[in-house]
Design a protein around this motif. Structure first.
Motif, PDB file in Angstrom:
ATOM      1  N   LYS A   1       0.871  -1.187   0.000  1.00  0.00           N
ATOM      2  CA  LYS A   1       0.000   0.000   0.000  1.00  0.00           C
ATOM      3  C   LYS A   1       0.903   1.232   0.000  1.00  0.00           C
ATOM      4  O   LYS A   1       1.468   1.604   1.029  1.00  0.00           O
ATOM      5  CB  LYS A   1      -0.917  -0.016   1.223  1.00  0.00           C
ATOM      6  CG  LYS A   1      -2.025   1.030   1.170  1.00  0.00           C
ATOM      7  CD  LYS A   1      -2.931   0.918   2.379  1.00  0.00           C
ATOM      8  CE  LYS A   1      -2.201   1.265   3.656  1.00  0.00           C
ATOM      9  NZ  LYS A   1      -3.101   1.475   4.803  1.00  0.00           N
TER      10      LYS A   1
ATOM     11  N   HIS B   1       0.869   4.739  -0.137  1.00  0.00           N
ATOM     12  CA  HIS B   1       0.042   5.933   0.000  1.00  0.00           C
ATOM     13  C   HIS B   1       0.801   7.105   0.604  1.00  0.00           C
ATOM     14  O   HIS B   1       0.243   8.195   0.729  1.00  0.00           O
ATOM     15  CB  HIS B   1      -1.184   5.618   0.865  1.00  0.00           C
ATOM     16  CG  HIS B   1      -2.153   4.701   0.194  1.00  0.00           C
ATOM     17  ND1 HIS B   1      -3.340   4.320   0.778  1.00  0.00           N
ATOM     18  CD2 HIS B   1      -2.128   4.073  -1.003  1.00  0.00           C
ATOM     19  CE1 HIS B   1      -3.992   3.507  -0.029  1.00  0.00           C
ATOM     20  NE2 HIS B   1      -3.278   3.341  -1.122  1.00  0.00           N
TER      21      HIS B   1
ATOM     22  N   ARG C   1       3.312  10.043   0.382  1.00  0.00           N
ATOM     23  CA  ARG C   1       3.914  10.842  -0.686  1.00  0.00           C
ATOM     24  C   ARG C   1       5.440  10.796  -0.647  1.00  0.00           C
ATOM     25  O   ARG C   1       6.112  11.012  -1.658  1.00  0.00           O
ATOM     26  CB  ARG C   1       3.444  12.299  -0.590  1.00  0.00           C
ATOM     27  CG  ARG C   1       1.973  12.494  -0.915  1.00  0.00           C
ATOM     28  CD  ARG C   1       1.587  13.961  -0.853  1.00  0.00           C
ATOM     29  NE  ARG C   1       0.188  14.170  -1.169  1.00  0.00           N
ATOM     30  CZ  ARG C   1      -0.279  14.305  -2.407  1.00  0.00           C
ATOM     31  NH1 ARG C   1       0.559  14.250  -3.424  1.00  0.00           N
ATOM     32  NH2 ARG C   1      -1.552  14.494  -2.625  1.00  0.00           N
TER      33      ARG C   1
ATOM     34  N   SER D   1      -1.446  -1.005  -4.260  1.00  0.00           N
ATOM     35  CA  SER D   1      -2.318   0.175  -4.208  1.00  0.00           C
ATOM     36  C   SER D   1      -1.480   1.452  -4.133  1.00  0.00           C
ATOM     37  O   SER D   1      -0.534   1.543  -3.354  1.00  0.00           O
ATOM     38  CB  SER D   1      -3.240   0.075  -2.984  1.00  0.00           C
ATOM     39  OG  SER D   1      -4.012   1.248  -2.846  1.00  0.00           O
TER      40      SER D   1
ATOM     41  N   ARG E   1      -1.700   5.908  -4.111  1.00  0.00           N
ATOM     42  CA  ARG E   1      -2.395   7.186  -4.140  1.00  0.00           C
ATOM     43  C   ARG E   1      -1.873   7.983  -5.325  1.00  0.00           C
ATOM     44  O   ARG E   1      -0.782   7.744  -5.825  1.00  0.00           O
ATOM     45  CB  ARG E   1      -2.148   7.968  -2.852  1.00  0.00           C
ATOM     46  CG  ARG E   1      -2.885   7.424  -1.656  1.00  0.00           C
ATOM     47  CD  ARG E   1      -4.363   7.639  -1.757  1.00  0.00           C
ATOM     48  NE  ARG E   1      -5.060   7.253  -0.528  1.00  0.00           N
ATOM     49  CZ  ARG E   1      -6.297   6.822  -0.481  1.00  0.00           C
ATOM     50  NH1 ARG E   1      -6.990   6.710  -1.587  1.00  0.00           N
ATOM     51  NH2 ARG E   1      -6.862   6.511   0.665  1.00  0.00           N
TER      52      ARG E   1
ATOM     53  N   SER F   1      -8.017   9.715  -7.295  1.00  0.00           N
ATOM     54  CA  SER F   1      -7.559   9.511  -5.913  1.00  0.00           C
ATOM     55  C   SER F   1      -6.557   8.377  -5.793  1.00  0.00           C
ATOM     56  O   SER F   1      -5.829   8.288  -4.808  1.00  0.00           O
ATOM     57  CB  SER F   1      -8.754   9.237  -4.998  1.00  0.00           C
ATOM     58  OG  SER F   1      -9.442   8.070  -5.416  1.00  0.00           O
ATOM     59  N   GLY F   2      -6.501   7.485  -6.769  1.00  0.00           N
ATOM     60  CA  GLY F   2      -5.559   6.386  -6.670  1.00  0.00           C
ATOM     61  C   GLY F   2      -5.721   5.395  -7.805  1.00  0.00           C
ATOM     62  O   GLY F   2      -6.680   5.451  -8.574  1.00  0.00           O
TER      63      GLY F   2
ATOM     64  N   ARG G   1     -10.636   2.088  -8.840  1.00  0.00           N
ATOM     65  CA  ARG G   1     -11.118   3.080  -7.870  1.00  0.00           C
ATOM     66  C   ARG G   1     -11.816   4.232  -8.595  1.00  0.00           C
ATOM     67  O   ARG G   1     -12.868   4.714  -8.164  1.00  0.00           O
ATOM     68  CB  ARG G   1      -9.950   3.594  -7.032  1.00  0.00           C
ATOM     69  CG  ARG G   1     -10.360   4.499  -5.877  1.00  0.00           C
ATOM     70  CD  ARG G   1      -9.137   5.136  -5.243  1.00  0.00           C
ATOM     71  NE  ARG G   1      -8.219   4.151  -4.681  1.00  0.00           N
ATOM     72  CZ  ARG G   1      -8.298   3.703  -3.433  1.00  0.00           C
ATOM     73  NH1 ARG G   1      -9.252   4.147  -2.624  1.00  0.00           N
ATOM     74  NH2 ARG G   1      -7.441   2.824  -2.983  1.00  0.00           N
TER      75      ARG G   1
END
Length: 511
Positions: free
Chosen positions: A149, A151, A153, A263, A265, A292-293, A316
């Motif tokens: 994941k 996410h 930055r 996943s 972002r 958003s992702g 998504r």
């Protein structure tokens, strides 16, 4: 071959193969699909489909009937069973995480209504075994489970697209922290550089191998110590990177296609130009909602290295875009998917979804919002689909330069186009067949529910009306008992010679 240039922007499905209309007449391309029939006395008759002469109002009625039987409506009991199955799947994934702490502790799953075979994500459905609604399951879902994941930055990410087909990528862990590399080293392919140093590429095949083994181990442990109310695992199967689990909960069977993904972002650079165009969702959704992702799916291109290559997925975003699609168009899309399933197997349901999204960009919002235009939408989607087949060109909606039919052979394209032309010549008859299939699936589901319930000796409800409808007094009595006795075990005992006098047991009390 490169994805074709289109009328208003790269990738618009509407103008694929303008020459097709010239060669095949009014049945394909941008040719008219409907006309008013002028009567001898000068009046205008019912609106007709130019190709098949079917009445548009009849096609609309058939599409509505198909939607009614295909929508999988459920009552409070089925809703409770769905919730129980979902909780079981999430609990199972928590146990998978505890096995070796590979999965993120605080994870974010994406649950999609409809299985992988329904085209909710872009994977090769031909690799999957056939699961049929009514026969194998009652309701189906897809669950995307992030193995990684990304996410943060500040977290370094390297999408390496140098060795991949368009829309695909390798994922290097070289810049990740030592903890991540240590956890996932056994799921990476290793590349030694001549100048020194080692690069670890996150392997979709090895990740899928690990994920299936972990899920199977957890489910085996759960079955060793069954608890009351725990769903039963009716089936566990892996095909490619998809782990399919069929759970039995009460009288319902839930199919979960579980897919390990990566996943992210933000938004990938390869799809950045798509944001510069005008889209049907402008003003209805914010850009932040749409971008958003994104994900990497464990799916390889036909020419890629299966052990290294992932496919970019915008599932998504598609969930958000679906909010802006009118019910009439969605009904037409579902009907088109059913009609095309046998005729145009080369074009999967995900490709058809892309065609629909391009149509939303091409056509005026007011036109698409017409509730009674489902027939027009269905015929238009079939015409666009046939154009894509003949031209072997179906641009990805988010990456228009990526042609999803590039590898289709000429022979397969012509064969499927001919089959689809046969369906297009008589859409009403094929809609009736689709309706009968949906009814048959529902009858199978209802029959199995009645067999598995305490009142299994009662016959399943009939589709017919009038005197053939079963007495619903027992159902009403059961509903009353469930409402008045929350949390208690209720059983029904029926004499097969006299089904009008059931005996009930609530916990240990008979009456």
């Amino acid at each position: 071959m490169a994805a074709p240039a289109l009328s208003s922007r790269p990738g618009s499905a509407g103008s694929l193969g303008n020459s097709l209309g010239n060669s095949l007449g009014n049945s394909l391309g941008n040719s008219p699909t409907a006309a008013g029939g002028r009567l001898a006395h000068g009046g205008v008759g019912p609106e007709l489909d130019f190709r098949s002469a079917a009445r548009m109002e009849d096609l609309n009625r058939l599409i509505q009937e198909f939607s009614k039987h295909d929508q999988r409506e459920y009552d409070d009991q089925r809703a409770l069973e769905i919730h129980t199955a979902k909780d079981f799947i999430f609990s199972m994934l928590g146990m998978v995480q505890k096995l070796d702490q590979k999965l993120p502790v605080a994870n974010e799953y994406l649950l999609l209504s409809g299985g992988v075979r329904e085209g909710v994500v872009d994977v090769d459905v031909d690799e999957l075994s056939v699961f049929a609604r009514g026969t194998d399951y009652d309701m189906d879902f897809t669950l995307l489970v992030p193995a990684l994941k990304l996410h943060d930055r500040n977290q370094p990410v390297t999408l390496d697209m140098r060795h991949s087909a368009l829309g695909h990528s390798w994922l290097s862990l070289r810049l990740f922290d030592e903890g991540t590399i240590s956890r996932w080293k056994d799921c990476c392919s290793v590349v030694e550089h001549a100048a020194g140093g080692t690069n670890y590429f996150f392997s979709p095949t090895l990740v899928a191998d690990w994920f299936y083994r972990a899920v199977a181990l957890v489910l085996l442990e759960v079955q060793k110590k069954p608890q009351r109310g725990t769903p039963r695992v009716a089936r566990l199967e892996r095909r490619g990177a998809v782990v399919s689990v069929v759970l039995g909960v009460g009288s319902s069977r839930m199919l979960y296609d579980v897919v390990p993904v990566v996943s992210f972002r933000g938004w990938p650079a390869v799809a950045q130009s798509w944001l510069m165009e005008n889209h049907f969702w402008d003003g209805k959704l914010t850009e932040e909602e749409v971008i958003s992702g994104f994900y990497l799916l464990p799916a390889c291109s036909p020419t890629g290295r299966q052990e290294n290559e992932w496919r970019l997925s915008f599932a998504r975003s598609e969930v958000q875009l679906k909010k802006c699609i009118s019910p009439g168009l969605m009904h037409a899309y579902q009907a088109c998917k059913a009609l095309a399933a046998a005729a145009a197997a080369a074009v999967g349901p995900y490709q058809l979804r892309s065609i629909m999204l391009w149509a939303c960009d091409r056509l005026p919002a007011g036109y698409l919002a017409q509730d009674d235009f489902s027939a027009h939408f269905l015929l238009g989607l079939m015409d666009d689909l046939q154009t894509c087949l003949v031209n072997k060109a179906c641009p990805n909606y988010f990456i228009p330069q990526c042609n999803m039919l590039e590898r289709l052979s000429d022979e397969a394209a012509v064969l499927h186009a001919r089959k689809l032309a046969s369906v297009r010549s008589d859409p009403a008859e094929h809609l009736r067949t689709a309706i009968e299939h949906a009814k048959a699936a529902n009858r199978l589901t209802v029959d199995l529910q009645w067999r598995g319930s305490a009142g299994s000796l009662l016959p399943p409800p009939s589709d017919a009306g009038g005197d053939n409808q079963p007495d619903d007094r027992l159902a009403k009595k059961l509903q009353q008992l469930v409402t008045e006795n929350p949390g208690k075990s209720i059983s029904v005992f029926i004499n097969p010679d006299d089904v009008t006098r059931p005996h009930f047991r609530i916990d240990d009390k008979f009456f």
